[in-house]
Motif scaffolding. Structure first.
Motif, mmCIF file in Angstrom:
data_model
loop_
_atom_site.group_PDB
_atom_site.id
_atom_site.type_symbol
_atom_site.label_atom_id
_atom_site.label_comp_id
_atom_site.label_asym_id
_atom_site.label_seq_id
_atom_site.Cartn_x
_atom_site.Cartn_y
_atom_site.Cartn_z
ATOM 1 N N VAL A 1 61.854 6.453 88.756
ATOM 2 C CA VAL A 1 62.469 6.038 87.499
ATOM 3 C C VAL A 1 63.022 7.264 86.777
ATOM 4 N N ALA A 2 62.238 8.322 86.713
ATOM 5 C CA ALA A 2 62.694 9.558 86.069
ATOM 6 C C ALA A 2 63.938 10.102 86.772
ATOM 7 N N ASP A 3 63.961 10.041 88.087
ATOM 8 C CA ASP A 3 65.122 10.528 88.844
ATOM 9 C C ASP A 3 66.368 9.703 88.531
ATOM 10 N N GLU A 4 66.221 8.389 88.424
ATOM 11 C CA GLU A 4 67.356 7.513 88.082
ATOM 12 C C GLU A 4 67.862 7.797 86.669
ATOM 13 N N LEU A 5 66.938 7.969 85.739
ATOM 14 C CA LEU A 5 67.329 8.296 84.370
ATOM 15 C C LEU A 5 68.075 9.623 84.324
ATOM 16 N N ARG A 6 67.551 10.610 85.018
ATOM 17 C CA ARG A 6 68.199 11.922 85.043
ATOM 18 C C ARG A 6 69.597 11.823 85.641
ATOM 19 N N ALA A 7 69.734 11.094 86.747
ATOM 20 C CA ALA A 7 71.043 10.936 87.393
ATOM 21 C C ALA A 7 72.043 10.240 86.464
ATOM 22 N N ALA A 8 71.539 9.357 85.616
ATOM 23 C CA ALA A 8 72.392 8.633 84.675
ATOM 24 C C ALA A 8 72.617 9.406 83.377
ATOM 25 N N GLY A 9 71.999 10.573 83.253
ATOM 26 C CA GLY A 9 72.161 11.389 82.051
ATOM 27 C C GLY A 9 71.437 10.832 80.838
ATOM 28 N N LYS A 10 70.375 10.078 81.070
ATOM 29 C CA LYS A 10 69.628 9.472 79.969
ATOM 30 C C LYS A 10 68.344 10.259 79.723
ATOM 31 N N PRO A 11 68.084 10.612 78.468
ATOM 32 C CA PRO A 11 66.887 11.403 78.170
ATOM 33 C C PRO A 11 65.612 10.582 78.326
ATOM 34 N N PHE A 12 64.549 11.269 78.698
ATOM 35 C CA PHE A 12 63.245 10.639 78.832
ATOM 36 C C PHE A 12 62.162 11.663 78.559
ATOM 37 N N LEU A 13 60.983 11.145 78.270
ATOM 38 C CA LEU A 13 59.822 12.002 78.117
ATOM 39 C C LEU A 13 58.667 11.367 78.862
ATOM 40 N N PHE A 14 57.716 12.211 79.230
ATOM 41 C CA PHE A 14 56.509 11.729 79.883
ATOM 42 C C PHE A 14 55.419 11.572 78.844
ATOM 43 N N HIS A 15 54.704 10.454 78.914
ATOM 44 C CA HIS A 15 53.579 10.157 78.031
ATOM 45 C C HIS A 15 52.400 9.928 78.962
ATOM 46 N N THR A 16 51.546 10.929 79.098
ATOM 47 C CA THR A 16 50.574 10.902 80.183
ATOM 48 C C THR A 16 49.215 11.437 79.791
ATOM 49 N N GLY A 17 48.232 11.017 80.519
ATOM 50 C CA GLY A 17 46.884 11.554 80.381
ATOM 51 C C GLY A 17 46.554 12.523 81.500
ATOM 52 N N ARG A 18 47.508 12.825 82.361
ATOM 53 C CA ARG A 18 47.285 13.727 83.494
ATOM 54 C C ARG A 18 46.956 15.135 83.021
ATOM 55 N N ASP A 19 46.189 15.821 83.840
ATOM 56 C CA ASP A 19 45.865 17.213 83.549
ATOM 57 C C ASP A 19 46.805 18.194 84.252
ATOM 58 N N ASP A 20 47.393 17.794 85.367
ATOM 59 C CA ASP A 20 48.233 18.695 86.155
ATOM 60 C C ASP A 20 49.691 18.660 85.684
ATOM 61 N N LEU A 21 49.906 19.144 84.478
ATOM 62 C CA LEU A 21 51.240 19.121 83.882
ATOM 63 C C LEU A 21 52.215 20.048 84.595
ATOM 64 N N ASP A 22 51.699 21.040 85.304
ATOM 65 C CA ASP A 22 52.575 21.952 86.033
ATOM 66 C C ASP A 22 53.388 21.216 87.092
ATOM 67 N N THR A 23 52.821 20.170 87.694
ATOM 68 C CA THR A 23 53.554 19.368 88.672
ATOM 69 C C THR A 23 54.794 18.764 88.030
ATOM 70 N N LEU A 24 54.660 18.253 86.825
ATOM 71 C CA LEU A 24 55.799 17.669 86.118
ATOM 72 C C LEU A 24 56.817 18.735 85.754
ATOM 73 N N ARG A 25 56.338 19.859 85.246
ATOM 74 C CA ARG A 25 57.262 20.939 84.855
ATOM 75 C C ARG A 25 57.992 21.509 86.066
ATOM 76 N N ASP A 26 57.290 21.633 87.192
ATOM 77 C CA ASP A 26 57.933 22.141 88.415
ATOM 78 C C ASP A 26 59.030 21.197 88.890
ATOM 79 N N ARG A 27 58.790 19.909 88.779
ATOM 80 C CA ARG A 27 59.749 18.922 89.283
ATOM 81 C C ARG A 27 60.918 18.692 88.318
ATOM 82 N N TYR A 28 60.649 18.682 86.994
ATOM 83 C CA TYR A 28 61.681 18.299 86.021
ATOM 84 C C TYR A 28 62.077 19.405 85.052
#
Length: 120
Positions: free
Chosen positions: A65-92
């Motif tokens: 979903v994030a990849d589709e939003l990015r491809a469409a130029g639509k902003p998004f944010l992650f709302h998460t309880g995950r601890d491994d935020l580096d995975t998100l930062r590395d990918r996005y």
């Protein structure tokens, strides 16, 4: 603040989805969803101006979903309880905000409004 914006909410926890949706509606947004699965969310990306994405949705990563939003130029944010935020930062990258749960919903509205303004 979010008047006439269609905000996609992807969240599998019903109470959190309802809280986020109601908060965004209070700021004038129209809610797309909430979607409790990645498959459903993917069918709604075109309807959205921006999105709030839980990272783990019923055991599935929300990355398509994030990849589709990015491809469409639509902003998004992650709302998460995950601890491994580096995975998100590395990918996005650092330009995609990450809001840790539990969070106040006022911050979500302000951040989304700012992100949409930057895109226009």
């Amino acid at each position: 603040m979010l008047d006439e914006l269609n905000i996609l909410v992807v969240e599998d926890e019903a109470l959190i989805a309802m809280e986020v949706a109601m908060s965004l509606e209070d700021e004038g947004a129209e809610i797309v969803g909430p979607c409790s699965s990645v498959a459903t969310a993917l069918t709604r990306v075109t309807d959205a101006d921006a999105a709030v994405l839980d990272v783990d949705v019923r055991g599935e990563a929300v990355f398509p979903v994030a990849d589709e939003l990015r491809a469409a130029g639509k902003p998004f944010l992650f709302h998460t309880g995950r601890d491994d935020l580096d995975t998100l930062r590395d990918r996005y990258g650092a330009d995609v905000p990450i809001i840790r749960k539990p969070s106040g919903t006022t911050g979500l509205s302000n951040l989304l409004a700012e992100m949409v303004r930057r895109k226009t």
